[in-house]
Scaffold this motif. Structure first.
Motif: not given
Ligand SMILES: CC(=O)N[C@@H](CCC[C@H](N)C(=O)O)C(=O)O
Length: 383
Positions: A18-22, A73-76, A95-101
Motif C-alpha cells: 500500500x502507498x504512503x499513509x494508505x 511499512x509502505x510500498x511504491x 513492495x519494490x523497495x523491500x519494506x515487506x522484508x
C-alpha cells in the motif's frame, strides 16, 4: 520464530502493498500478528493522527534505558514483474523497495523479545510513509517519542540487493543522502504551432531549465564531492500543432550534507528565476525536503554496532560507502542518536525500486538473529 514462519509472514505482506499513509491492510496484518505474540510485557499503541502507524513497547525487567527499532511499512507505485506466485494483489503497487522484508525482520525480533523479556525497554515503530510524505517526521513532530515513549537510541535497517543474503553492513558517518523533492510549474501562453510569436512556449522554457540544471552538479559542486539532481517526470503539451502554454516537472536532488543540500536548493531557485526572466513567463519552484535529512549514524553507537557485528561469528559484516538513496530515518536520527544499517538480500541483477526486484528470503532469519544478538549486547551491563 522459525524461518518458515518468517517466510510465510513476508509473503503475506508482499501481497498487500500500500502507498504512503494508505497502509490500512498492512497495519491490520501487523496488529493481528503482534496480538498473536505473548502479551505479558507488551503495550500496543496506535496514533489517532497517523492511523496506519503502530508502536509496540516491550517492557524490560530492569530498564536503564529504552532502545528503539524502526521499520518502514509502505510500498511504491510500481507494477510488479517478478512472476512470483505470491506477487502483489494490489494493481500497480509493489513492495519494490523491500519494506515487506524490513517488516518481517522487525516482527521476528519483536516475537523473540515477547518470548524472552529484555533487560531494558524496547520500542518497535512500524512507520508509514517512507517513500514519500515523511512518516517518520510526522510521527516525531506530533510528540510520539515523549514521556513513556521516549527513545534513547534508535536502530533500523534497509535491504540491499548487491550484498549476499544476511550480510550486515554500515559505516561511521553519513550512510544515505538527504533528498529534496522538486516540483516546477512553468506558465506561459498556448497558441498555434505556426504562430510562435503570439504564444509563449513552455516546452522550450522547460528544456532550457533542464539544460541549465545539468550544469549545477557539473560546474557548481566540487569534483571531490558528490551530488545528484534527477528529473524523472515532465508533462507538457497535448498535440503537435498546439504550443504548450504550461509545463510541469518533478525531480529529486540529493547530497550528503545539509549544507550542500541547502546550496543545491538555492541554485535551483536561482535558475528558476533566470528562466522566468529570460522567457518572460512564471516559474514556480516548489522544494520539499520534509524529513529526508542525510542519514547520519551516531559515531559512538555505530562504532559499537560495527565492533559487535565484526566480532560475532554468527554475523557476516561488510564495510560500505555512502549511497545517494534517501531515507526519512534521517530525520529520526537527527533527533535521536542511532544507527542505520544494510541487510544483504542477494538480488544483484536487479535493484531497489525495480519492477523485478525479488529479495532472497534466506536473509530473513540471519537478519533477525544478528539484530536480536546485537540488542542483547546493548542491554548487557556496561554497554
Ligand atoms: C530507500 C529509498 O529508495 N528511499 C527513497 C526516499 C524518497 C525520497 C523522496 N521522496 C525524494 O524523492 O526526494 C528514495 O527515493 O531514495
Amino acid at each position: 520464530m522459525k524461518e518458515a514462519e518468517l517466510i510465510a509472514i513476508r509473503r503475506q505482506l508482499h501481497q498487500i502493498p500500500e502507498l504512503a499513509l494508505q497502509e490500512k491492510e498492512t497495519h491490520a496484518f501487523l496488529l493481528k500478528t503482534v496480538q498473536s505474540f505473548p502479551q505479558t510485557h507488551l503495550t500496543i499503541r496506535t496514533l489517532p493522527k497517523l492511523p496506519t502507524a503502530l508502536l509496540v513497547k516491550v517492557h524490560g525487567q530492569n530498564p536503564q534505558r529504552t532502545i528503539g527499532y524502526r521499520t518502514d511499512i509502505d510500498a511504491l507505485p510500481v507494477t510488479e514483474q517478478t512472476g512470483l506466485p505470491f506477487s502483489s494483489q494490489h494493481s500497480g503497487i509493489a513492495h519494490a523497495c523491500g519494506h515487506d522484508i524490513h517488516m518481517t525482520v522487525a516482527l521476528g525480533i519483536l516475537d523473540y523479545f515477547a518470548h524472552h523479556q529484555p533487560k531494558d525497554n524496547l520500542i518497535f515503530f512500524f512507520q508509514p510513509a517512507e517513500e514519500s510524505k515523511n512518516g517518520g517526521k510526522l510521527a516525531y513532530d506530533m510528540g510520539t517519542f515523549t514521556g513513556d515513549w521516549h527513545i534513547d537510541e534508535f536502530y533500523g535497517l534497509h535491504d540491499r540487493p548487491d550484498l549476499p543474503a544476511g550480510t550486515i553492513s554500515t559505516r561511521l558517518g553519513t550512510l544515505f543522502a538527504g533528498t529534496t523533492e522538486i516540483n516546477v510549474d512553468l506558465i506561459g501562453k498556448s497558441g498555434h504551432a505556426a504562430l510562435p510569436q503570439n504564444a509563449n512556449d513552455m516546452i522550450v522554457a522547460a528544456a532550457s531549465f533542464i539544460n541549465q540544471i545539468q550544469t549545477v552538479v557539473a560546474r557548481n559542486v566540487s569534483p571531490t564531492d558528490s551530488a545528484v539532481i534527477t528529473f524523472g517526470l515532465m508533462r507538457a503539451g497535448t498535440i503537435r500543432n498546439v504550443i504548450a502554454g504550461r509545463a510541469y516537472l518533478e525531480g529529486t536532488l540529493r547530497g550528503f550534507t545539509q549544507k550542500q543540500i541547502d546550496f543545491l536548493q538555492q541554485r535551483i531557485r536561482d535558475i528558476g528565476r533566470g528562466i522566468a526572466a529570460s522567457f518572460n513567463c512564471d516559474v514556480n519552484v516548489d522544494l520539499n525536503q520534509g524529513g529526508y535529512y542525510p542519514v547520519e549514524n551516531n559515531p559512538q553507537l555505530t562504532k559499537d554496532f560495527i565492533q559487535y557485528m565484526q566480532s560475532d561469528p554468527a554475523v557476516t559484516f561488510a564495510p560500505t560507502g555512502p549511497v545517494m538513496t534517501g531515507e526519512d530515518f534521517g530525520y529520526l536520527l537527527n533527533k535521536i542518536p542511532g544507527t542505520m544499517f544494510w541487510l544483504g538480500v542477494n538480488d544483484p541483477d536487479s535493484q531497489l525500486h525495480a519492477a523485478d526486484f525479488s529479495p532472497d528470503e534466506s536473509a530473513l532469519a540471519p537478519g533477525v538473529t544478528a539484530v536480536v544478538y546485537f540488542l542483547e549486547h546493548r542491554m548487557a551491563e556496561n554497554n
